[in-house]
Design a protein around this motif. Structure first.
Motif, short mmCIF file in Angstrom:
data_model
loop_
_atom_site.label_atom_id
_atom_site.label_comp_id
_atom_site.label_asym_id
_atom_site.label_seq_id
_atom_site.Cartn_x
_atom_site.Cartn_y
_atom_site.Cartn_z
N SER A 95 -39.09 46.12 2.40
CA SER A 95 -39.00 44.80 1.78
C SER A 95 -40.37 44.13 1.73
CB SER A 95 -38.01 43.93 2.55
OG SER A 95 -37.92 42.64 1.99
N LEU A 96 -41.11 44.21 2.82
CA LEU A 96 -42.47 43.65 2.84
C LEU A 96 -43.38 44.41 1.88
CD1 LEU A 96 -43.54 42.74 6.49
CD2 LEU A 96 -43.41 41.23 4.50
N PHE A 100 -45.65 42.67 -0.92
CA PHE A 100 -47.10 42.84 -0.96
C PHE A 100 -47.57 43.49 -2.26
CE2 PHE A 100 -47.43 43.11 3.98
CZ PHE A 100 -47.25 41.74 4.05
N ALA A 101 -46.73 44.33 -2.86
CA ALA A 101 -47.10 45.03 -4.10
C ALA A 101 -47.30 44.07 -5.27
CB ALA A 101 -46.05 46.08 -4.44
N LYS A 102 -46.83 42.84 -5.12
CA LYS A 102 -46.99 41.84 -6.19
C LYS A 102 -48.32 41.10 -6.10
CE LYS A 102 -41.98 41.13 -6.26
NZ LYS A 102 -40.88 40.18 -5.96
N LEU A 103 -49.06 41.32 -5.03
CA LEU A 103 -50.35 40.65 -4.84
C LEU A 103 -51.44 41.34 -5.65
CD1 LEU A 103 -50.15 40.21 -0.97
CD2 LEU A 103 -49.83 38.40 -2.67
N GLN A 104 -52.58 40.67 -5.77
CA GLN A 104 -53.76 41.26 -6.40
C GLN A 104 -54.68 41.92 -5.36
OE1 GLN A 104 -54.98 37.45 -8.29
NE2 GLN A 104 -55.14 38.65 -10.16
N ILE A 149 -47.34 50.60 -0.20
CA ILE A 149 -47.50 49.63 -1.29
C ILE A 149 -47.89 50.32 -2.58
CG2 ILE A 149 -48.89 47.68 -2.11
CD1 ILE A 149 -49.11 46.80 0.83
N THR A 150 -48.82 51.25 -2.49
CA THR A 150 -49.34 51.92 -3.69
C THR A 150 -48.24 52.64 -4.45
OG1 THR A 150 -51.53 52.20 -2.70
CG2 THR A 150 -50.96 53.67 -4.52
N ARG A 151 -47.30 53.25 -3.76
CA ARG A 151 -46.21 53.97 -4.42
C ARG A 151 -45.36 53.05 -5.29
NH1 ARG A 151 -42.51 56.07 -2.52
NH2 ARG A 151 -42.52 58.27 -3.12
N LEU A 152 -45.37 51.75 -5.00
CA LEU A 152 -44.54 50.79 -5.73
C LEU A 152 -45.24 50.19 -6.94
CD1 LEU A 152 -43.03 48.93 -2.64
CD2 LEU A 152 -41.95 50.73 -4.01
N ILE A 153 -46.52 50.48 -7.10
CA ILE A 153 -47.27 49.92 -8.23
C ILE A 153 -46.94 50.72 -9.49
CG2 ILE A 153 -49.59 49.54 -9.16
CD1 ILE A 153 -50.55 49.16 -6.27
N THR A 167 -34.75 56.28 -0.14
CA THR A 167 -34.28 55.60 1.06
C THR A 167 -34.95 54.22 1.16
OG1 THR A 167 -33.87 57.67 2.22
CG2 THR A 167 -34.25 55.72 3.58
N PHE A 168 -34.17 53.20 1.47
CA PHE A 168 -34.60 51.79 1.58
C PHE A 168 -34.82 51.11 0.23
CE2 PHE A 168 -36.84 53.67 5.44
CZ PHE A 168 -35.74 53.52 6.26
N SER A 169 -34.63 51.84 -0.89
CA SER A 169 -34.93 51.24 -2.19
C SER A 169 -33.96 50.12 -2.56
CB SER A 169 -34.92 52.32 -3.28
OG SER A 169 -33.65 52.94 -3.37
#
Length: 216
Positions: A95-96, A100-104, A149-153, A167-169
């Motif tokens: 979740s965090l 965090f993936a929405k930040l610059q 975080i990078t995997r979510l970009i 998992t956890f998605s």
């Protein structure tokens, strides 16, 4: 997205960040990783970044002055966070990672020794831990958090749907369904027939059934 890492061991990151998905993400300019050697911001010729704690006790503490000077030197993007990696911080989770993936930009301070001068709290946004155990320093946690975080970009993974079923998605209790690949049979263990059927509706039903919630 830009990741800045403040550390006293700048060479520890090169092998991990120059392999696999993180290497490709940098090459595609999806992420930028900048390493800052904290010793470059020390005040004396010996590049001292630690000292004995007031009041006595074991070990050494990281000094506040070099950290402050380093943070001040880093150009901040509009949407950024400064994170201290510490065993006593809030537990990092998926979740965090999504938040965090929405930040610059994220600036990581890698703790070491017995910890960091408590006055650093004034200059950070969050204190993060990757688990209920103690590591030598914050370098491994920094790599783990950056990886997650990078995997979510968008555009980092080859298949855009990959993060959607992991998992956890869906939530922090969701466990993904089992996966199989060739060969069909291995030491009397066979791939479930439904996965060989070509019937995508039945396959989706099977996967939904086999997904589960983690027991607390």
């Amino acid at each position: 997205m830009q990741f800045d890492i403040i550390t006293i061991f700048p060479n520890i990151f090169s092998s991990y960040f120059n392999e696999s998905i993180l290497k490709r993400a940098q090459r595609k300019k999806k992420i930028k990783i900048i390493i800052h050697n904290l010793r470059d911001y020390a005040n004396d010729k010996h590049k001292t970044v630690d000292d004995r704690p007031y009041g006595g006790g074991p070990g050494m503490l990281m000094k506040i002055e070099p950290i402050y000077k380093c943070l001040k030197s880093i150009k901040k993007l509009k949407h950024h966070k400064i994170i201290l990696l510490s065993a006593k911080g809030k537990s990092f989770n998926q979740s965090l990672a999504k938040t965090f993936a929405k930040l610059q930009q994220i600036i990581f301070i890698c703790g070491h020794y017995e910890g960091v001068d408590e006055r650093v709290i004034k200059y950070i946004d969050e204190e993060i831990s990757i688990g209920n155990y103690v590591l030598t320093g914050g370098e491994i946690p920094a790599m783990a958090v950056i990886d997650a975080i990078t995997r979510l970009i968008p555009g980092v993974l080859g298949d855009a749907d990959s993060p959607k079923e992991e998992t956890f998605s869906k939530n922090l209790d969701y466990i993904e369904y089992p996966h199989y690949t060739r060969p069909e049979s291995f030491k009397n263990q066979n791939v479930p027939g439904v996965l060989l059927s070509g019937n995508h509706e039945e396959i989706n039903k099977w996967r939904k059934k086999k997904s589960k919630l983690r027991k607390s």
